[in-house]
Design a protein around this motif. Structure first.
Motif, PDB file in Angstrom:
ATOM      1  N   UNK A  95     -13.495  -3.558 -14.969  1.00 54.60           N
ATOM      2  CA  UNK A  95     -13.758  -3.112 -13.607  1.00 54.60           C
ATOM      3  C   UNK A  95     -12.453  -3.113 -12.835  1.00 54.60           C
ATOM      4  N   UNK A  96     -12.271  -2.088 -12.017  1.00 54.34           N
ATOM      5  CA  UNK A  96     -11.120  -1.997 -11.131  1.00 54.34           C
ATOM      6  C   UNK A  96     -11.654  -1.884  -9.715  1.00 54.34           C
ATOM      7  N   UNK A  97     -11.105  -2.692  -8.812  1.00 52.15           N
ATOM      8  CA  UNK A  97     -11.499  -2.632  -7.398  1.00 52.15           C
ATOM      9  C   UNK A  97     -10.309  -2.199  -6.555  1.00 52.15           C
ATOM     10  N   UNK A  98     -10.563  -1.237  -5.669  1.00 57.91           N
ATOM     11  CA  UNK A  98      -9.530  -0.741  -4.768  1.00 57.91           C
ATOM     12  C   UNK A  98     -10.050  -0.877  -3.350  1.00 57.91           C
ATOM     13  N   UNK A  99      -9.325  -1.615  -2.510  1.00 57.04           N
ATOM     14  CA  UNK A  99      -9.729  -1.794  -1.112  1.00 57.04           C
ATOM     15  C   UNK A  99      -9.490  -0.502  -0.339  1.00 57.04           C
ATOM     16  N   UNK A 100     -10.486  -0.113   0.457  1.00 59.06           N
ATOM     17  CA  UNK A 100     -10.404   1.100   1.272  1.00 59.06           C
ATOM     18  C   UNK A 100     -10.889   0.769   2.677  1.00 59.06           C
ATOM     19  N   UNK A 101     -10.359   1.457   3.702  1.00 57.06           N
ATOM     20  CA  UNK A 101     -10.793   1.164   5.073  1.00 57.06           C
ATOM     21  C   UNK A 101     -12.223   1.606   5.359  1.00 57.06           C
ATOM     22  N   UNK A 102     -12.685   2.675   4.674  1.00 62.53           N
ATOM     23  CA  UNK A 102     -14.060   3.136   4.834  1.00 62.53           C
ATOM     24  C   UNK A 102     -14.493   3.808   3.548  1.00 62.53           C
ATOM     25  N   UNK A 103     -15.790   4.012   3.416  1.00 61.88           N
ATOM     26  CA  UNK A 103     -16.337   4.611   2.204  1.00 61.88           C
ATOM     27  C   UNK A 103     -15.873   6.064   2.081  1.00 61.88           C
ATOM     28  N   UNK A 104     -15.167   6.398   0.994  1.00 68.79           N
ATOM     29  CA  UNK A 104     -14.727   7.791   0.830  1.00 68.79           C
ATOM     30  C   UNK A 104     -15.863   8.670   0.326  1.00 68.79           C
ATOM     31  N   UNK A 105     -15.772   9.958   0.636  1.00 69.28           N
ATOM     32  CA  UNK A 105     -16.785  10.893   0.142  1.00 69.28           C
ATOM     33  C   UNK A 105     -16.398  11.449  -1.233  1.00 69.28           C
ATOM     34  N   UNK A 106     -15.140  11.281  -1.618  1.00 66.04           N
ATOM     35  CA  UNK A 106     -14.660  11.783  -2.897  1.00 66.04           C
ATOM     36  C   UNK A 106     -13.685  10.781  -3.505  1.00 66.04           C
ATOM     37  N   UNK A 107     -13.862  10.492  -4.778  1.00 63.47           N
ATOM     38  CA  UNK A 107     -12.930   9.632  -5.507  1.00 63.47           C
ATOM     39  C   UNK A 107     -12.361  10.451  -6.653  1.00 63.47           C
ATOM     40  N   UNK A 108     -11.047  10.515  -6.704  1.00 72.69           N
ATOM     41  CA  UNK A 108     -10.348  11.229  -7.774  1.00 72.69           C
ATOM     42  C   UNK A 108      -9.683  10.169  -8.655  1.00 72.69           C
ATOM     43  N   UNK A 109     -10.024  10.181  -9.938  1.00 73.32           N
ATOM     44  CA  UNK A 109      -9.466   9.195 -10.862  1.00 73.32           C
ATOM     45  C   UNK A 109      -8.602   9.937 -11.873  1.00 73.32           C
ATOM     46  N   UNK A 110      -7.308   9.634 -11.853  1.00 75.17           N
ATOM     47  CA  UNK A 110      -6.373  10.184 -12.834  1.00 75.17           C
ATOM     48  C   UNK A 110      -6.131   9.095 -13.873  1.00 75.17           C
ATOM     49  N   UNK A 111      -6.428   9.396 -15.114  1.00 74.98           N
ATOM     50  CA  UNK A 111      -6.210   8.419 -16.178  1.00 74.98           C
ATOM     51  C   UNK A 111      -5.110   8.920 -17.096  1.00 74.98           C
ATOM     52  N   UNK A 112      -4.248   8.004 -17.503  1.00 73.19           N
ATOM     53  CA  UNK A 112      -3.192   8.308 -18.455  1.00 73.19           C
ATOM     54  C   UNK A 112      -3.263   7.302 -19.580  1.00 73.19           C
ATOM     55  N   UNK A 113      -3.080   7.774 -20.791  1.00 75.15           N
ATOM     56  CA  UNK A 113      -3.055   6.916 -21.967  1.00 75.15           C
ATOM     57  C   UNK A 113      -1.691   7.026 -22.621  1.00 75.15           C
ATOM     58  N   UNK A 114      -1.073   5.884 -22.846  1.00 74.93           N
ATOM     59  CA  UNK A 114       0.115   5.816 -23.689  1.00 74.93           C
ATOM     60  C   UNK A 114      -0.334   5.147 -24.977  1.00 74.93           C
ATOM     61  N   UNK A 115      -0.285   5.893 -26.058  1.00 72.85           N
ATOM     62  CA  UNK A 115      -0.732   5.411 -27.357  1.00 72.85           C
ATOM     63  C   UNK A 115       0.496   5.165 -28.223  1.00 72.85           C
ATOM     64  N   UNK A 116       0.734   3.898 -28.588  1.00 70.28           N
ATOM     65  CA  UNK A 116       1.857   3.526 -29.431  1.00 70.28           C
ATOM     66  C   UNK A 116       1.350   3.478 -30.869  1.00 70.28           C
ATOM     67  N   UNK A 117       1.939   4.304 -31.711  1.00 70.52           N
ATOM     68  CA  UNK A 117       1.514   4.380 -33.107  1.00 70.52           C
ATOM     69  C   UNK A 117       2.269   3.363 -33.961  1.00 70.52           C
TER      70      UNK A 117
END
Length: 158
Positions: free
Chosen positions: A115-137
């Motif tokens: 779980x990740x929690x991000x403090x915000x001043x008010x409830x947003x109507x849209x959440x954009x989540x950018x995920x990046x994976x660094x895979x070390x072989x």
């Protein structure tokens, strides 16, 4: 008789194509309250669900490695941007995996949850989540993957 079947088959194929397109669009934009979405980060599949509680956007994630050769090492919040009605969250996943030519028993390992929690001043109507994976072989090389999910209408308190 055959002339009537050809247009019917074409119509069914078109309907199947539209349904397939809508299914792939759902992984990027989910308008339902409390809905979850899935991102494919290279070999890893990430299911996410967002909610809002006590001035925080909560992102619950489940990362499923494809086999026991892949190990998720960490998931961190790299950056957060807040605007009037939008929260942008960047999550960085680090994982290790097999190099080319390495075989693994195809048994699904248990998923990695968190779980990740991000403090915000008010409830947003849209959440954009950018995920990046660094895979070390195992051979020392790295691969990079990314995915973006947009979630509208967070579940939770107003």
């Amino acid at each position: 008789m055959i002339r009537a079947i050809v247009p019917l088959v074409a119509l069914l194929a078109l309907i199947a194509l539209v349904i397939s397109s809508l299914a792939s669009l759902n992984t990027m934009l989910s308008p339902n309250l409390g809905a979850s979405t899935t991102c494919k980060l290279g070999p890893l599949r990430v299911n996410m669900e967002t909610s809002y509680h006590n001035n925080s956007v909560i992102v619950d994630y489940v990362i499923q490695p494809p086999n026991p050769c892949y190990k998720v090492e960490s998931v961190t919040v790299q950056q957060t941007r807040l605007s009037d009605n939008e929260a942008d969250i960047a999550l960085v996943v680090r994982a290790a995996g097999p190099g080319p030519g390495r075989m693994c028993i195809q048994v699904l390992p248990p998923p990695v949850t968190g779980e990740v929690r991000v403090n915000v001043p008010k409830k947003p109507s849209l959440v954009k989540i950018n995920m990046e994976l660094t895979l070390v072989l195992n051979n020392g090389s790295t691969e990079h993957y990314s995915c973006t999910a947009l979630l509208k209408g967070l579940a939770g308190e107003p």
